[in-house]
Write a protein that holds these residues in place. Sequence first.
Motif, PDB file in Angstrom:
ATOM      1  N   VAL A 483      -1.764 -16.082  12.254  1.00  0.00           N
ATOM      2  CA  VAL A 483      -2.982 -16.624  11.661  1.00  0.00           C
ATOM      3  C   VAL A 483      -3.905 -15.448  11.352  1.00  0.00           C
ATOM      4  O   VAL A 483      -4.488 -14.830  12.247  1.00  0.00           O
ATOM      5  CB  VAL A 483      -3.667 -17.623  12.625  1.00  0.00           C
ATOM      6  N   ARG A 484      -4.050 -15.131  10.074  1.00  0.00           N
ATOM      7  CA  ARG A 484      -4.649 -13.862   9.681  1.00  0.00           C
ATOM      8  C   ARG A 484      -6.170 -13.815   9.795  1.00  0.00           C
ATOM      9  O   ARG A 484      -6.749 -12.749   9.632  1.00  0.00           O
ATOM     10  CB  ARG A 484      -4.203 -13.524   8.250  1.00  0.00           C
ATOM     11  N   GLY A 485      -6.826 -14.930  10.078  1.00  0.00           N
ATOM     12  CA  GLY A 485      -8.262 -14.893  10.288  1.00  0.00           C
ATOM     13  C   GLY A 485      -8.643 -14.555  11.713  1.00  0.00           C
ATOM     14  O   GLY A 485      -9.838 -14.581  12.061  1.00  0.00           O
ATOM     15  N   TYR A 486      -7.641 -14.184  12.526  1.00  0.00           N
ATOM     16  CA  TYR A 486      -7.884 -13.912  13.941  1.00  0.00           C
ATOM     17  C   TYR A 486      -7.165 -12.625  14.338  1.00  0.00           C
ATOM     18  O   TYR A 486      -6.177 -12.223  13.717  1.00  0.00           O
ATOM     19  CB  TYR A 486      -7.388 -15.083  14.800  1.00  0.00           C
ATOM     20  N   ILE A 550       1.424  -4.544  -3.165  1.00  0.00           N
ATOM     21  CA  ILE A 550       2.065  -3.495  -3.961  1.00  0.00           C
ATOM     22  C   ILE A 550       3.564  -3.694  -3.798  1.00  0.00           C
ATOM     23  O   ILE A 550       4.095  -3.638  -2.681  1.00  0.00           O
ATOM     24  CB  ILE A 550       1.658  -2.090  -3.493  1.00  0.00           C
ATOM     25  N   THR A 551       4.254  -3.962  -4.892  1.00  0.00           N
ATOM     26  CA  THR A 551       5.689  -4.242  -4.854  1.00  0.00           C
ATOM     27  C   THR A 551       6.480  -2.951  -5.038  1.00  0.00           C
ATOM     28  O   THR A 551       6.312  -2.248  -6.036  1.00  0.00           O
ATOM     29  CB  THR A 551       6.074  -5.242  -5.951  1.00  0.00           C
ATOM     30  N   LEU A 552       7.335  -2.660  -4.054  1.00  0.00           N
ATOM     31  CA  LEU A 552       8.153  -1.457  -4.062  1.00  0.00           C
ATOM     32  C   LEU A 552       9.616  -1.851  -3.867  1.00  0.00           C
ATOM     33  O   LEU A 552       9.910  -3.011  -3.502  1.00  0.00           O
ATOM     34  CB  LEU A 552       7.699  -0.506  -2.948  1.00  0.00           C
ATOM     35  N   PRO A 553      10.587  -0.941  -4.080  1.00  0.00           N
ATOM     36  CA  PRO A 553      12.006  -1.314  -3.951  1.00  0.00           C
ATOM     37  C   PRO A 553      12.385  -1.858  -2.576  1.00  0.00           C
ATOM     38  O   PRO A 553      13.305  -2.656  -2.460  1.00  0.00           O
ATOM     39  CB  PRO A 553      12.733   0.010  -4.250  1.00  0.00           C
ATOM     40  N   PHE A 554      11.694  -1.422  -1.516  1.00  0.00           N
ATOM     41  CA  PHE A 554      12.050  -1.864  -0.162  1.00  0.00           C
ATOM     42  C   PHE A 554      11.234  -3.072   0.289  1.00  0.00           C
ATOM     43  O   PHE A 554      11.319  -3.494   1.434  1.00  0.00           O
ATOM     44  CB  PHE A 554      11.852  -0.725   0.840  1.00  0.00           C
ATOM     45  N   GLY A 555      10.410  -3.661  -0.575  1.00  0.00           N
ATOM     46  CA  GLY A 555       9.609  -4.809  -0.206  1.00  0.00           C
ATOM     47  C   GLY A 555       8.189  -4.671  -0.719  1.00  0.00           C
ATOM     48  O   GLY A 555       7.953  -4.139  -1.807  1.00  0.00           O
ATOM     49  N   GLN A 556       7.227  -5.145   0.081  1.00  0.00           N
ATOM     50  CA  GLN A 556       5.830  -5.109  -0.325  1.00  0.00           C
ATOM     51  C   GLN A 556       4.960  -4.417   0.720  1.00  0.00           C
ATOM     52  O   GLN A 556       5.234  -4.491   1.916  1.00  0.00           O
ATOM     53  CB  GLN A 556       5.292  -6.529  -0.526  1.00  0.00           C
ATOM     54  N   ILE A 557       3.913  -3.752   0.235  1.00  0.00           N
ATOM     55  CA  ILE A 557       2.798  -3.340   1.082  1.00  0.00           C
ATOM     56  C   ILE A 557       1.729  -4.402   0.901  1.00  0.00           C
ATOM     57  O   ILE A 557       1.280  -4.661  -0.218  1.00  0.00           O
ATOM     58  CB  ILE A 557       2.271  -1.953   0.686  1.00  0.00           C
ATOM     59  N   ARG A 558       1.321  -5.031   2.011  1.00  0.00           N
ATOM     60  CA  ARG A 558       0.392  -6.159   1.928  1.00  0.00           C
ATOM     61  C   ARG A 558      -0.909  -5.822   2.664  1.00  0.00           C
ATOM     62  O   ARG A 558      -0.876  -5.390   3.811  1.00  0.00           O
ATOM     63  CB  ARG A 558       1.012  -7.414   2.540  1.00  0.00           C
ATOM     64  N   MET A 559      -2.029  -6.048   2.009  1.00  0.00           N
ATOM     65  CA  MET A 559      -3.336  -5.922   2.640  1.00  0.00           C
ATOM     66  C   MET A 559      -4.061  -7.249   2.475  1.00  0.00           C
ATOM     67  O   MET A 559      -4.243  -7.731   1.351  1.00  0.00           O
ATOM     68  CB  MET A 559      -4.162  -4.793   2.026  1.00  0.00           C
ATOM     69  N   ASP A 560      -4.439  -7.869   3.597  1.00  0.00           N
ATOM     70  CA  ASP A 560      -5.074  -9.180   3.576  1.00  0.00           C
ATOM     71  C   ASP A 560      -6.403  -9.148   4.318  1.00  0.00           C
ATOM     72  O   ASP A 560      -6.553  -8.434   5.321  1.00  0.00           O
ATOM     73  CB  ASP A 560      -4.168 -10.233   4.240  1.00  0.00           C
ATOM     74  N   ILE A 561      -7.321  -9.934   3.849  1.00  0.00           N
ATOM     75  CA  ILE A 561      -8.577 -10.175   4.553  1.00  0.00           C
ATOM     76  C   ILE A 561      -8.613 -11.656   4.896  1.00  0.00           C
ATOM     77  O   ILE A 561      -8.600 -12.509   4.002  1.00  0.00           O
ATOM     78  CB  ILE A 561      -9.794  -9.787   3.698  1.00  0.00           C
ATOM     79  N   GLY A 562      -8.633 -11.964   6.199  1.00  0.00           N
ATOM     80  CA  GLY A 562      -8.624 -13.347   6.651  1.00  0.00           C
ATOM     81  C   GLY A 562      -9.964 -13.730   7.258  1.00  0.00           C
ATOM     82  O   GLY A 562     -10.599 -12.940   7.981  1.00  0.00           O
ATOM     83  N   PHE A 563     -10.405 -14.957   6.963  1.00  0.00           N
ATOM     84  CA  PHE A 563     -11.679 -15.465   7.452  1.00  0.00           C
ATOM     85  C   PHE A 563     -11.433 -16.662   8.364  1.00  0.00           C
ATOM     86  O   PHE A 563     -10.847 -17.663   7.931  1.00  0.00           O
ATOM     87  CB  PHE A 563     -12.580 -15.891   6.284  1.00  0.00           C
ATOM     88  N   PRO A 564     -11.847 -16.616   9.619  1.00  0.00           N
ATOM     89  CA  PRO A 564     -11.637 -17.748  10.529  1.00  0.00           C
ATOM     90  C   PRO A 564     -12.513 -18.931  10.134  1.00  0.00           C
ATOM     91  O   PRO A 564     -13.669 -18.755   9.738  1.00  0.00           O
ATOM     92  CB  PRO A 564     -12.043 -17.181  11.890  1.00  0.00           C
TER      93      PRO A 564
END
Length: 582
Positions: A483-486, A550-564
Amino acid sequence: MHFLRTITCFLFLVLCLLAPPAVLAEVALEVKISDVAPELSANILARLRIYQQRLNPKLSVGEMRRLHRKAGADIKSALEPLGYYSSRIESALVKTEGGGWHASYIITPGEPVRVHSVVVQVEGPGSGLSLFADLATQFPLQKGAVLHHQHYEEGKKNILSWARRNGFVEARLVKSEIRVRRASHRAEIDLLLDTGHRFLFGKTTFTEGIINQGLLARYLPYKEGEPYSVHALTRLQSILYDTGFFSGVSVEPEFDKMQEQRVPVALELVPALRNRYSFGLGYGTDTGARGKIEWKNRLFNDSGHKVHSSLQLSQKLSKFDAAYQIPINDPRYDALKYAGSWASEEWDDTKTDLLSVASAVSHAGPRYQYGVTFEVRDENYDIGSTSGSSLLLLPKGGWSMVLADNRMNVENGWRFSVEVTGAEKALLSDATFLQAQSGVKGIWSPFDQWRLLGRFTLGATFVDSIDDLPPSLRFYAGGDQSVRGYAYKSIGTKDASGTVIGGRYLTVGSIEMERKINDLWSGAIFYDTGQATDTLDVKLKNSVGFGGRITLPFGQIRMDIGFPLQHEDHFYYLHLNVGADL
């Protein structure tokens, strides 16, 4: 007078030759064809030369008229390969009021020619074999089908490919005829396959000193005496490259050494560097700043054994892992592994130090992964003001299945997983429990450039008290995979002091919509929910947020901002992680 006319004509011709091409040939031409089926229209325009030349600045009126006269033949040559042999064309070429030209073609395709019969005969040494018995019934054109020439060519190609894949390398079609009856709109297909001699695989030899004969034999996708196939040799080359043992693989059939139709195969193998070292610095929301050192020995001996070890030092999680892997059964996917590890992890008011030794048998195929592990774990921990230690002998079983077009960057796919573990006090353990966890993740692309991602996880532990389990075997929620807001492992049952101590039950779900911006970047919005509890009375924690990819050959780099969505000390949490989609 005659002399003056001659000079005038000569000067006019010279001026014409010296004039710019646009003055000589600039013709405004519009070409239209009547409405026909899209497949017919595309083929007609691809073959209609007056259409192809309509924008050519060098097109002259004379050339345009010549192409118009040939347009009927062009259109018929485009329709016949699609089965239309009785087409009618009404054509017109007129000059418009604006000085341009308009070419129009009203096309009546007529009744299509349909297949009346398909006969595929076989002669040669393989004529009596059952593998050629169904060639006619498997031909892509059957009785009643429109005579589509491309399907006919594909059918011929399939017959030859089937023969050659089964060892008949010299197979050829000595007769391939289509008899078209224009009056009755019928066609008869008549093919005759000469199989030639059937070749078999002979002995396979290879560069010695890298891997032993027994291991190589288990990688071969064929056995001596089986039908020879170029496809099998190509597959062998790919298999050997995938082992990581070799930097070069050459696979050569030795026809000059063939005896009794058996073709020897020679492998020239160039060893890869055995030792690979890597160093890295990074940051993860769940680990903090980290540094990592890794060593891999891809070929410890000629039996294909591998050694791997890594050391990670970080703010929240430091660990050391070492493993020794032995290929078994199918060496591409099956392995016996011995491993040891140490991990020290801290979050909130919890600190744990874990020592582990394990042995495992696993299968890691392209679709299914499963295995059995026996592990001894010695864990010392502090949770708030409580300290403890745990010694457990854990048998563990796991299974997962991946259905995807590309596991790294998936357009459509699913992943299912189940894991079960437990311990018994009577068997060298400090606790008795049984734990199961299952998960599913799906990715669906409903529209171009859009992806819908969903995941759901359930876990349950059957144990007298959560206090009987060390932190590493308790369920927590929160963090970039939850749960990314926590914050990481911040959701769970709390003790009297307010410290999160984990739970016996886990529920986590998420839904996410991702929009591709370009080949590299994507944006996403998400909704997460979850809880880790000590009872079945579940009150879910929810969050929403957005992120970049960011999509790369080995998968993705993901940056998320979550709000509870429930009250928290922090208004938002930033998460960063890297990995494959499934």
